[in-house]
Write an enzyme that holds these catalytic residues in place. Structure first.
Site, short mmCIF file in Angstrom:
data_model
loop_
_atom_site.label_atom_id
_atom_site.label_comp_id
_atom_site.label_asym_id
_atom_site.label_seq_id
_atom_site.Cartn_x
_atom_site.Cartn_y
_atom_site.Cartn_z
N GLY A 94 0.80 -1.22 0.04
CA GLY A 94 0.01 -0.17 -0.06
C GLY A 94 0.86 1.10 -0.42
N GLY A 142 -0.15 -4.84 1.28
CA GLY A 142 -1.13 -4.33 0.19
C GLY A 142 -1.45 -5.79 -1.30
N GLU A 165 6.07 -5.67 7.78
CA GLU A 165 5.01 -5.06 8.82
C GLU A 165 5.85 -4.40 10.46
OE1 GLU A 165 1.73 -5.70 5.36
OE2 GLU A 165 3.26 -6.93 6.83
N ASP A 173 -1.45 -6.49 8.12
CA ASP A 173 -3.10 -6.47 7.93
C ASP A 173 -3.62 -7.01 6.65
OD1 ASP A 173 -1.41 -4.56 6.28
OD2 ASP A 173 -3.34 -2.98 6.88
#
Length: 382
Positions: A94, A142, A165, A173
């Protein structure tokens, strides 16, 4: 001016206008961050930001989601294929630099990006039609969310998978709390905490990809898929199996973690992150020492959030995991380490984040509890 001359002028103007429109359309297609096309009976999503490794931003999410829902209810569309351009990446993650900048100034993007990204992840995971992700290149963060929840994930020798992350003060996530605990033994927890990178055929061997196909065969594979007439999931699976059977590259090469699986299961079976670190330090093997060194560089808060996320996610649905992860994302936006991690690794690139708290022991149970607490009316609704 004669009628004939006027007609010629208007015709010329019309041709010029048409040429301008066509040029604009061609330019728009080249410049578009994501391409959404119908090819045969397939809806095709093409990540089109090669200069930034097809990083996923907010506007792309807002284009992909409604089109995905439209294809789901379209009788002329039998499947959805997602891919990236540029030859290096499917989607490297992302656009977190934009998110952290928004968070610093209280911009709603800090909420909207995560909320809408997770809604898209859920739409992929619950899609009624076959979804085929061609993860030919870097697939992280992402990009994993755009692929792993679909029915089929096709890796190639170019695939590089990671959920890195914890190194930037975040947590794995996009449904990482759902799919990682489903991998064999403690593999998912190991990948979540350390950000260990898997390449090529190993992405399938770990259980992240469903198939492995050589990169040079991907264009032909895509053609055969879009040419299928009203295919079932089994028909698509047979085509993918056929291409996999034709791909012998690296088939003799052992899984990179093969000789470490029993160690991972043993060392990462502790009931806390502190326990895992103690196990690693006490083990003495080169592999264990390397993982201990890796964990020492990660955000202590992120490690504790991730450990609990993985424990709880193992018993939850994808929807419940995403609700939990949205709460965690907003806790990270309220905190310190996400901004510091992005600064140290992506902005200043000094590779020297100053975490706060700086040790696992200093991360209190109370602060961890707050991260997992309901946001009330601001909770994610799926």
């Amino acid at each position: 001016m004669s009628v004939r001359a006027l007609t010629s002028v208007y015709r010329l103007r019309s041709v010029c206008r048409l040429q301008r429109i066509q040029a604009h359309m061609m330019c728009s297609r080249v410049d578009a961050e994501v391409l959404l096309e119908n090819v045969g009976r397939a809806g095709v999503i093409t990540m089109n930001r090669p200069k930034v490794l097809n990083a996923l931003n907010h506007s792309m999410i807002r284009k992909i989601y409604p089109q995905l829902k439209k294809w789901e209810n379209d009788s002329e569309t039998d499947m959805v294929i997602i891919k990236g351009v540029g030859g290096k990446a499917f989607c490297a993650g992302g656009d977190i630099r934009a998110v952290t900048e928004a968070g610093k100034f209280g911009d709603p993007l800090a909420q909207n990006f995560f909320r809408e990204e997770y809604i898209l992840n859920n739409a992929i995971g619950t899609l009624k039609k076959p979804y085929i992700a061609l993860i030919d290149g870097i697939t992280m963060g992402g990009g994993v969310g755009l692929s792993v929840h679909g029915r089929f994930r096709v890796a190639t020798e170019k695939t590089l998978f990671a959920m890195p992350e914890t190194a930037i003060g975040l947590f794995p996530d996009v449904g990482g709390g759902y799919f990682l605990p489903k991998l064999q033994g403690k593999m998912g927890l190991f990948l979540a905490l350390t950000g260990f990178r898997l390449r090529g055929r190993d992405v399938q061997r770990a259980g992240v990809a469903t198939h492995f196909v050589e990169s040079k065969k991907i264009p032909d594979l895509e053609k055969d898929l879009v040419n299928l007439k009203s295919p079932s999931a089994e028909d698509i699976s047979r085509v993918l199996d056929s291409y996999q059977n034709q791909s012998s590259l690296d088939v003799e090469k052992p899984f990179i973690l093969d000789r470490h699986i029993s160690d991972i299961n043993r060392l990462f079976s502790a009931t806390s992150v502190e326990g895992i670190v103690q196990n690693l330090k006490a083990d003495g093997s080169e592999f264990a020492q390397k993982q201990a060194e890796t964990l020492s560089k990660m955000s202590p808060t992120s490690l504790k959030i991730t450990f609990r996320q993985q424990q709880e996610g193992a018993a939850l649905s994808l929807q419940d995991v995403l609700v939990m992860e949205y709460r965690l994302s907003q806790a990270c936006m309220r905190g310190h380490d996400f901004y510091e991690g992005v600064r140290a690794l992506l902005v200043d690139k000094d590779q020297n984040p100053r975490w706060n708290p700086s040790t696992l022991e200093e991360v209190s149970d109370q602060s961890l509890e707050q991260c997992f607490s309901s946001l009330g009316e601001k909770d994610l609704v799926l």
